[in-house]
Design a protein around this motif. Sequence first.
Motif, PDB file in Angstrom:
ATOM      1  N   ARG A  39      -2.828  -0.714  -5.164  1.00 50.57           N
ATOM      2  CA  ARG A  39      -2.805  -2.147  -4.791  1.00 50.57           C
ATOM      3  C   ARG A  39      -1.410  -2.724  -4.657  1.00 50.57           C
ATOM      4  O   ARG A  39      -1.214  -3.719  -3.969  1.00 50.57           O
ATOM      5  N   THR A  40      -0.435  -2.126  -5.392  1.00 47.00           N
ATOM      6  CA  THR A  40       0.900  -2.751  -5.398  1.00 47.00           C
ATOM      7  C   THR A  40       2.042  -1.798  -5.045  1.00 47.00           C
ATOM      8  O   THR A  40       3.099  -2.242  -4.589  1.00 47.00           O
ATOM      9  N   GLY A  41       1.876  -0.503  -5.286  1.00 47.35           N
ATOM     10  CA  GLY A  41       2.979   0.458  -5.076  1.00 47.35           C
ATOM     11  C   GLY A  41       3.872   0.603  -6.291  1.00 47.35           C
ATOM     12  O   GLY A  41       4.870   1.314  -6.255  1.00 47.35           O
ATOM     13  N   ILE A  42       3.520  -0.069  -7.394  1.00 46.09           N
ATOM     14  CA  ILE A  42       4.377  -0.037  -8.598  1.00 46.09           C
ATOM     15  C   ILE A  42       3.954   1.108  -9.537  1.00 46.09           C
ATOM     16  O   ILE A  42       2.770   1.295  -9.800  1.00 46.09           O
ATOM     17  N   THR A 157      -1.162 -10.413 -13.745  1.00 49.79           N
ATOM     18  CA  THR A 157       0.281 -10.635 -13.532  1.00 49.79           C
ATOM     19  C   THR A 157       1.182  -9.626 -14.258  1.00 49.79           C
ATOM     20  O   THR A 157       2.258  -9.289 -13.748  1.00 49.79           O
ATOM     21  N   CYS A 158       0.735  -9.142 -15.420  1.00 53.53           N
ATOM     22  CA  CYS A 158       1.676  -8.331 -16.229  1.00 53.53           C
ATOM     23  C   CYS A 158       1.995  -6.984 -15.600  1.00 53.53           C
ATOM     24  O   CYS A 158       2.997  -6.364 -15.949  1.00 53.53           O
ATOM     25  N   ILE A 159       1.159  -6.544 -14.674  1.00 51.47           N
ATOM     26  CA  ILE A 159       1.421  -5.253 -14.032  1.00 51.47           C
ATOM     27  C   ILE A 159       2.469  -5.367 -12.912  1.00 51.47           C
ATOM     28  O   ILE A 159       2.982  -4.372 -12.414  1.00 51.47           O
ATOM     29  N   ILE A 160       2.748  -6.598 -12.511  1.00 50.95           N
ATOM     30  CA  ILE A 160       3.565  -6.794 -11.301  1.00 50.95           C
ATOM     31  C   ILE A 160       5.068  -6.886 -11.581  1.00 50.95           C
ATOM     32  O   ILE A 160       5.876  -6.299 -10.866  1.00 50.95           O
ATOM     33  N   PHE A 161       5.428  -7.663 -12.606  1.00 43.36           N
ATOM     34  CA  PHE A 161       6.823  -8.091 -12.708  1.00 43.36           C
ATOM     35  C   PHE A 161       7.698  -7.227 -13.618  1.00 43.36           C
ATOM     36  O   PHE A 161       7.209  -6.582 -14.536  1.00 43.36           O
ATOM     37  N   GLY A 162       9.009  -7.269 -13.349  1.00 46.33           N
ATOM     38  CA  GLY A 162       9.986  -6.556 -14.157  1.00 46.33           C
ATOM     39  C   GLY A 162      11.281  -7.346 -14.232  1.00 46.33           C
ATOM     40  O   GLY A 162      11.436  -8.373 -13.565  1.00 46.33           O
ATOM     41  N   ASP A 163      12.211  -6.861 -15.051  1.00 42.81           N
ATOM     42  CA  ASP A 163      13.494  -7.550 -15.254  1.00 42.81           C
ATOM     43  C   ASP A 163      14.625  -6.809 -14.532  1.00 42.81           C
ATOM     44  O   ASP A 163      14.606  -5.573 -14.439  1.00 42.81           O
ATOM     45  N   ASN A 259       4.866  -6.506  -3.178  1.00 46.64           N
ATOM     46  CA  ASN A 259       3.700  -5.652  -3.013  1.00 46.64           C
ATOM     47  C   ASN A 259       3.996  -4.694  -1.857  1.00 46.64           C
ATOM     48  O   ASN A 259       4.385  -5.140  -0.779  1.00 46.64           O
ATOM     49  N   LYS A 260       3.793  -3.412  -2.078  1.00 46.29           N
ATOM     50  CA  LYS A 260       4.108  -2.409  -1.052  1.00 46.29           C
ATOM     51  C   LYS A 260       3.299  -2.664   0.231  1.00 46.29           C
ATOM     52  O   LYS A 260       3.775  -2.412   1.341  1.00 46.29           O
ATOM     53  N   ARG A 261       2.091  -3.202   0.065  1.00 47.70           N
ATOM     54  CA  ARG A 261       1.255  -3.452   1.256  1.00 47.70           C
ATOM     55  C   ARG A 261       1.848  -4.561   2.116  1.00 47.70           C
ATOM     56  O   ARG A 261       1.752  -4.530   3.341  1.00 47.70           O
ATOM     57  N   ILE A 262       2.483  -5.565   1.483  1.00 45.25           N
ATOM     58  CA  ILE A 262       3.135  -6.645   2.242  1.00 45.25           C
ATOM     59  C   ILE A 262       4.359  -6.085   2.968  1.00 45.25           C
ATOM     60  O   ILE A 262       4.621  -6.401   4.129  1.00 45.25           O
TER      61      ILE A 262
END
Length: 331
Positions: A39-42, A157-163, A259-262
Amino acid sequence: MKKTTAAITAVGGYVPDFVLSNKVLETMVDTNDEWITTRTGIKERRILKVENAGTSYMAIKAAEDLLQKRGIEASEIDLVLVATATPDMPVAATAAYVASEIGSSNAFAYDLQAACSSFLYGMSTAASYIESGRYKKVLLIGADKMSSIIDYTDRTTCIIFGDGAGAVLFEPNEEGLGLQDEYLRSDGIGRQFLKIDAGGSILPASEETVKNKQHYVFQDGKSVFKFAVSNMADVSALIMERNNLTNEDVQWLVPHQANKRIIDATANRMGLEAEKVLINIDRYGNTTSATLPLLLHDYEKQLKKGDNIIFAAFGGGFTWGSIYLKWAYNS
Ligand code: UT7
């Protein structure tokens, strides 16, 4: 008289050591590596674990990396801009602290906030100061400690973001390199879909807001995705058309890493093959203001003088846009 353009002349970057992998997230919330990846590529993201350290900690590291590579003194910098959605504190400018800590004693400094488009808009701001002839060295840093505003019990949300943090230096150029064109947009309709409800002037912090978890990022992912996927592709195609650039003319797409799909949809629309698309979402997730400069930092060696680069971003607000820039140096 030849027009002075604003070129990027150096980059720097920093990501924290601590790696939060999809596998570890599986033990924290009801999710799985396969879902996150498709879903995200992460695959993983970095989290700043240093005690009492905020966004400035990473911004300073990125700036110091840049100064060392460029071989200039911090005192030569005229202006320090910190693009961020997670300033150290709501009021004191993070940029002022960063400027002092790196030794930019001759600079003034302020923060820029436009969610995930903060850095893209910051490029426009930094370039304008240079093009006008007002300043000669503008340090633009994109930095975010997203882990400070994420609810690690919210799987959406927690799966998406990083620092992370990245920095670029803008300087005058007389060869026509640097920023060529920009197309920046915003639409206030977006704030219902991606926001932090409390802690601002509408809903100041209270026991109630803390109890209700209103200081964390809320995102209606599906709605944001729809806006992001069409708008990022639209502006990227538009800026190519406006500058008579074909897919052959564009060497690199530097897209916001949400998001990798975007990203794939944007590249497709531009007719660009995958080799021309800079990616680090798999390793860092969405670092908000840091995605674009961190890409430049990671891929710096491959960028060649004269390369045509399209930057594109989409973020909360909504805010979005694209910038066309000619790379100014070989590293
Ligand atoms: O950078 C700022 C701009 N932000 C963006 O551009 C982000 C745009 N949005 C997105 O990238 C995507 O919408 C997300 C990655 C946030 C979500 O992907 P999606 O394909 O839109 O999923 P969804 O929200 O439609 O959820 C699909 C399903 C739902 O289950 P049901 O209702 O189909 O049973 C969710 O509950 O996936 C479920 N789900 C999850 N499953 C496993 C939501 N989050 C997760 C998760 N793990 N972490």
